[in-house]
Design a protein around this motif. Structure first.
Motif, PDB file in Angstrom:
ATOM      1  N   SER A  60       0.818  -1.204   0.000  1.00 36.61           N
ATOM      2  CA  SER A  60       0.000   0.000   0.000  1.00 36.61           C
ATOM      3  C   SER A  60       0.860   1.265   0.000  1.00 36.61           C
ATOM      4  N   ALA A  61       0.616   2.136  -0.975  1.00 37.61           N
ATOM      5  CA  ALA A  61       1.326   3.418  -1.020  1.00 37.61           C
ATOM      6  C   ALA A  61       0.962   4.268   0.200  1.00 37.61           C
ATOM      7  N   GLN A  62      -0.287   4.157   0.672  1.00 29.21           N
ATOM      8  CA  GLN A  62      -0.703   4.939   1.839  1.00 29.21           C
ATOM      9  C   GLN A  62       0.021   4.483   3.099  1.00 29.21           C
ATOM     10  N   ASP A  63       0.341   3.196   3.206  1.00 34.17           N
ATOM     11  CA  ASP A  63       1.119   2.718   4.358  1.00 34.17           C
ATOM     12  C   ASP A  63       2.513   3.344   4.362  1.00 34.17           C
ATOM     13  N   VAL A  64       3.097   3.460   3.168  1.00 35.71           N
ATOM     14  CA  VAL A  64       4.419   4.099   3.063  1.00 35.71           C
ATOM     15  C   VAL A  64       4.325   5.551   3.498  1.00 35.71           C
ATOM     16  N   HIS A  65       3.279   6.248   3.045  1.00 35.18           N
ATOM     17  CA  HIS A  65       3.127   7.647   3.427  1.00 35.18           C
ATOM     18  C   HIS A  65       2.885   7.803   4.927  1.00 35.18           C
ATOM     19  N   CYS A  66       2.175   6.847   5.516  1.00 36.52           N
ATOM     20  CA  CYS A  66       1.953   6.897   6.964  1.00 36.52           C
ATOM     21  C   CYS A  66       3.292   6.836   7.705  1.00 36.52           C
ATOM     22  N   GLU A  67       4.195   5.960   7.250  1.00 37.73           N
ATOM     23  CA  GLU A  67       5.502   5.867   7.898  1.00 37.73           C
ATOM     24  C   GLU A  67       6.362   7.092   7.591  1.00 37.73           C
ATOM     25  N   VAL A  68       6.218   7.662   6.382  1.00 36.25           N
ATOM     26  CA  VAL A  68       6.899   8.916   6.071  1.00 36.25           C
ATOM     27  C   VAL A  68       6.445   9.997   7.049  1.00 36.25           C
ATOM     28  N   GLN A  69       5.142  10.034   7.342  1.00 33.09           N
ATOM     29  CA  GLN A  69       4.615  11.006   8.300  1.00 33.09           C
ATOM     30  C   GLN A  69       5.212  10.784   9.693  1.00 33.09           C
ATOM     31  N   ARG A  70       5.396   9.533  10.060  1.00 35.31           N
ATOM     32  CA  ARG A  70       5.977   9.228  11.371  1.00 35.31           C
ATOM     33  C   ARG A  70       7.416   9.741  11.460  1.00 35.31           C
ATOM     34  N   VAL A  71       8.209   9.484  10.412  1.00 35.94           N
ATOM     35  CA  VAL A  71       9.592   9.970  10.387  1.00 35.94           C
ATOM     36  C   VAL A  71       9.614  11.489  10.352  1.00 35.94           C
ATOM     37  N   PHE A  72       8.729  12.083   9.560  1.00 38.91           N
ATOM     38  CA  PHE A  72       8.619  13.545   9.479  1.00 38.91           C
ATOM     39  C   PHE A  72       8.354  14.138  10.864  1.00 38.91           C
ATOM     40  N   ALA A  73       7.426  13.522  11.610  1.00 32.01           N
ATOM     41  CA  ALA A  73       7.087  14.023  12.950  1.00 32.01           C
ATOM     42  C   ALA A  73       8.252  13.862  13.920  1.00 32.01           C
ATOM     43  N   GLN A  74       9.002  12.774  13.787  1.00 30.19           N
ATOM     44  CA  GLN A  74      10.095  12.500  14.713  1.00 30.19           C
ATOM     45  C   GLN A  74      11.346  13.305  14.407  1.00 30.19           C
ATOM     46  N   ARG A  75      11.653  13.473  13.117  1.00 27.50           N
ATOM     47  CA  ARG A  75      12.959  14.035  12.734  1.00 27.50           C
ATOM     48  C   ARG A  75      12.900  15.497  12.292  1.00 27.50           C
ATOM     49  N   LEU A  76      11.792  15.925  11.692  1.00 31.52           N
ATOM     50  CA  LEU A  76      11.750  17.275  11.123  1.00 31.52           C
ATOM     51  C   LEU A  76      10.875  18.247  11.917  1.00 31.52           C
ATOM     52  N   VAL A  77       9.748  17.764  12.437  1.00 32.52           N
ATOM     53  CA  VAL A  77       8.841  18.654  13.170  1.00 32.52           C
ATOM     54  C   VAL A  77       9.498  19.307  14.390  1.00 32.52           C
ATOM     55  N   PRO A  78      10.387  18.622  15.142  1.00 30.20           N
ATOM     56  CA  PRO A  78      11.026  19.296  16.283  1.00 30.20           C
ATOM     57  C   PRO A  78      11.721  20.605  15.927  1.00 30.20           C
ATOM     58  N   SER A 116       0.473   1.556 -10.015  1.00 27.12           N
ATOM     59  CA  SER A 116       1.866   1.877 -10.341  1.00 27.12           C
ATOM     60  C   SER A 116       2.141   3.375 -10.199  1.00 27.12           C
ATOM     61  N   TRP A 117       1.163   4.227 -10.532  1.00 30.34           N
ATOM     62  CA  TRP A 117       1.364   5.676 -10.365  1.00 30.34           C
ATOM     63  C   TRP A 117       1.553   6.009  -8.887  1.00 30.34           C
ATOM     64  N   HIS A 118       0.679   5.477  -8.033  1.00 31.60           N
ATOM     65  CA  HIS A 118       0.754   5.791  -6.600  1.00 31.60           C
ATOM     66  C   HIS A 118       1.961   5.124  -5.944  1.00 31.60           C
ATOM     67  N   HIS A 119       2.326   3.921  -6.396  1.00 30.99           N
ATOM     68  CA  HIS A 119       3.540   3.277  -5.880  1.00 30.99           C
ATOM     69  C   HIS A 119       4.767   4.129  -6.194  1.00 30.99           C
ATOM     70  N   HIS A 120       4.848   4.586  -7.443  1.00 33.09           N
ATOM     71  CA  HIS A 120       6.003   5.393  -7.842  1.00 33.09           C
ATOM     72  C   HIS A 120       6.108   6.655  -6.991  1.00 33.09           C
ATOM     73  N   MET A 121       4.995   7.369  -6.813  1.00 32.96           N
ATOM     74  CA  MET A 121       5.031   8.631  -6.069  1.00 32.96           C
ATOM     75  C   MET A 121       5.413   8.404  -4.602  1.00 32.96           C
ATOM     76  N   SER A 122       4.965   7.306  -4.012  1.00 33.29           N
ATOM     77  CA  SER A 122       5.326   7.042  -2.612  1.00 33.29           C
ATOM     78  C   SER A 122       6.810   6.719  -2.484  1.00 33.29           C
ATOM     79  N   LEU A 123       7.392   6.054  -3.473  1.00 33.96           N
ATOM     80  CA  LEU A 123       8.824   5.759  -3.449  1.00 33.96           C
ATOM     81  C   LEU A 123       9.646   7.031  -3.689  1.00 33.96           C
ATOM     82  N   VAL A 124       9.149   7.930  -4.512  1.00 35.28           N
ATOM     83  CA  VAL A 124       9.803   9.231  -4.679  1.00 35.28           C
ATOM     84  C   VAL A 124       9.772   9.985  -3.351  1.00 35.28           C
ATOM     85  N   ALA A 125       8.628   9.908  -2.637  1.00 29.26           N
ATOM     86  CA  ALA A 125       8.522  10.557  -1.325  1.00 29.26           C
ATOM     87  C   ALA A 125       9.564   9.993  -0.362  1.00 29.26           C
TER      88      ALA A 125
END
Length: 477
Positions: A83-101, A390-399
């Motif tokens: 799931s591309a959305q699962d990848v984005h969910c984990e991207v959000q987790r890393v974003f919150a941990q590493r960049l939001v501070p 494939s479009w959404h998979h590609h964009m999540s991997l670019v993210a």
């Protein structure tokens, strides 16, 4: 920075991939995800599945090395069930941990930018493709359009959510939907509706909270989009067109009472009174006194301070041709000779400082910077993806690839503050191990292309003869 620090930073790619690897499922898919990431980060030339697979993939059958590599990566992109959305969910987790501070000392906190981007494509088979406005070329073009939600902090930006815009003609065409494997639950949505959906999905994960949301005038012109932001109690600063109209006085004070059977009833004021108090934001900006403006620097730019003249007025929105809520009208004027004006509406409270809202307007550049980096260096627009998955998979991997380079930049910027993403990627390429092209590899790749071209030529020739069965011709060459 030292060579040791650079190599240590490069090793983070392996650690970051280990964190995301379980989301791709089976070990074969996990391996292909690393092949794709390496390709997005390191490949030279076009970064589509075929050339990336030939250089970074590993075949099971040495007799048919190139074909196996390409098919495996193409299957991973299109048919693998992750799931591309699962990848984005984990991207959000890393974003919150590493960049939001990094927003602790930033008065505007975390900003979410909603924007669209077009991808020029030929033909009619790629999912969602049609002739429509493409911002990249500034005119109507045969293209696909995606809607994106980018999170912005002082330490960097990240693509947190995305969805392809499916035009109405595609949404209602069962055959095209089936051929592109569009999920049944996907129906037609306008781009502003998709933007709200991206915000809702992000909120549902509960990992990232936006202090502000900003979008361009295409979204600011949509009253329903603003309604939803207000229902979500989301603060926004949204650009609007120059012909947007607002009330200059509280419309409730302009509704004269009318005696009805059940008592006084509010009625609309006479048309001339409405005209007197409803004006375009362009007219209001032109009527401002020189003392209403103040010059504010948003950030230091590469060509000097990035500063604009700002003014604001407390107004009342016109929403769906009816009086709307109280809001701020912010006008931003360029200091250059052309004096370009931009207009924004905000639901910020009456005591919100102008300086804060001015800073929010300055975060719009971050999404433009993201698209420039992702398309220029990470192959965002170089995909060959006809299916919805494939479009959404590609964009999540670019993210994910962009997030990794952003984290690399964040770490290296501690000693080199002026380091750009392009510079960080160049340093990263020098530290990451890249496959060496041997003579045997080169021969295998050339053989693959020769075989593929022969197959394609035979197929095209066969199709031509089918279309021209009655044609008799003389062969000259």
């Amino acid at each position: 920075m030292t060579t040791y620090e650079l190599r240590a930073t490069a090793r983070e790619l392996v650690h970051l991939h280990h964190r995301f690897a379980p989301l791709f499922g089976r070990k074969e898919a996990r391996a292909q995800s690393l092949v794709y990431l390496n390709g997005l980060l390191l490949a030279t030339g076009r970064k589509s599945a075929e050339p990336m697979a030939l250089v970074f993939g590993q075949a099971d059958d040495q007799d048919d090395i190139s074909q196996n590599q390409v098919l495996a990566l193409q299957r991973f992109l299109t048919y693998s069930p992750w799931s591309a959305q699962d990848v984005h969910c984990e991207v959000q987790r890393v974003f919150a941990q590493r960049l939001v501070p990094s927003t602790a000392n930033w008065s505007i906190g975390t900003v979410g930018v909603i924007d669209e981007s077009g991808f020029v494509k030929k033909g009619t088979e790629s999912v969602g493709v049609q002739r429509q406005y493409c911002g990249r070329v500034g005119k109507k073009e045969n293209c696909q359009v995606g809607v994106f939600l980018v999170g912005v902090t002082p330490a960097g930006s990240a693509l947190l959510e995305q969805q392809l815009y499916l035009p109405r003609c595609w949404a209602s065409d069962g055959k095209r939907r089936a051929k592109a494997a569009v999920p049944e639950e996907i129906s037609f949505q306008t781009k502003p509706q998709i933007g709200i959906e991206l915000l809702r999905r992000t909120r549902t994960h509960g990992l990232v909270r936006f202090d502000w949301v900003i979008a361009d005038e295409f979204y600011g012109h949509n009253g329903t989009f603003l309604d939803h932001l207000e229902q979500m109690q989301q603060r926004y600063v949204v650009e609007v067109p120059s012909n947007t109209t607002v009330w200059t006085v509280d419309p409730q004070t302009q509704l004269p009472p009318h005696e009805g059977r059940r008592g006084p009833v509010a009625t609309l004021p006479p048309r001339d009174r409405v005209r007197q108090h409803v004006r375009s934001v362009r007219d209001l900006a032109q009527s401002l006194a020189p003392t209403a403006w103040q010059i504010l620097q948003l950030r230091a730019g590469a060509k000097g301070p990035l500063a604009f003249a700002f003014a604001r007025l407390r107004v009342w929105a016109v929403r769906h041709r009816k009086p709307g809520p109280a809001c701020w009208l912010i006008v931003r004027r360029s200091l250059e000779p052309d004096g370009e004006l931009k207009y924004y509406l905000s639901n910020a409270t009456q005591d919100e400082p102008l300086e804060t809202m001015a800073l929010v307007t300055g975060t719009r550049y971050s999404v433009e910077e993201f698209f420039g980096e992702a398309k220029g260096h990470l192959g965002m627009a170089q995909y060959e993806a006809r299916a919805w998955s494939s479009w959404h998979h590609h964009m999540s991997l670019v993210a994910l690839a962009h997030l990794f380079v952003t984290l690399t930049r964040q770490r290296l910027k501690e000693k080199t503050p002026e380091l750009t993403l392009d510079m960080a990627l160049r340093l990263l390429k020098s530290a990451l191990s890249q496959p060496r092209l041997t003579h045997a590899d080169a021969i295998a790749i050339v053989s693959y292309h020769l075989k593929r071209n022969r197959v394609a030529r035979t197929s095209h020739t066969k199709s031509w003869h089918q279309r021209h069965k009655r044609v008799r011709y003389k062969v000259l060459l």
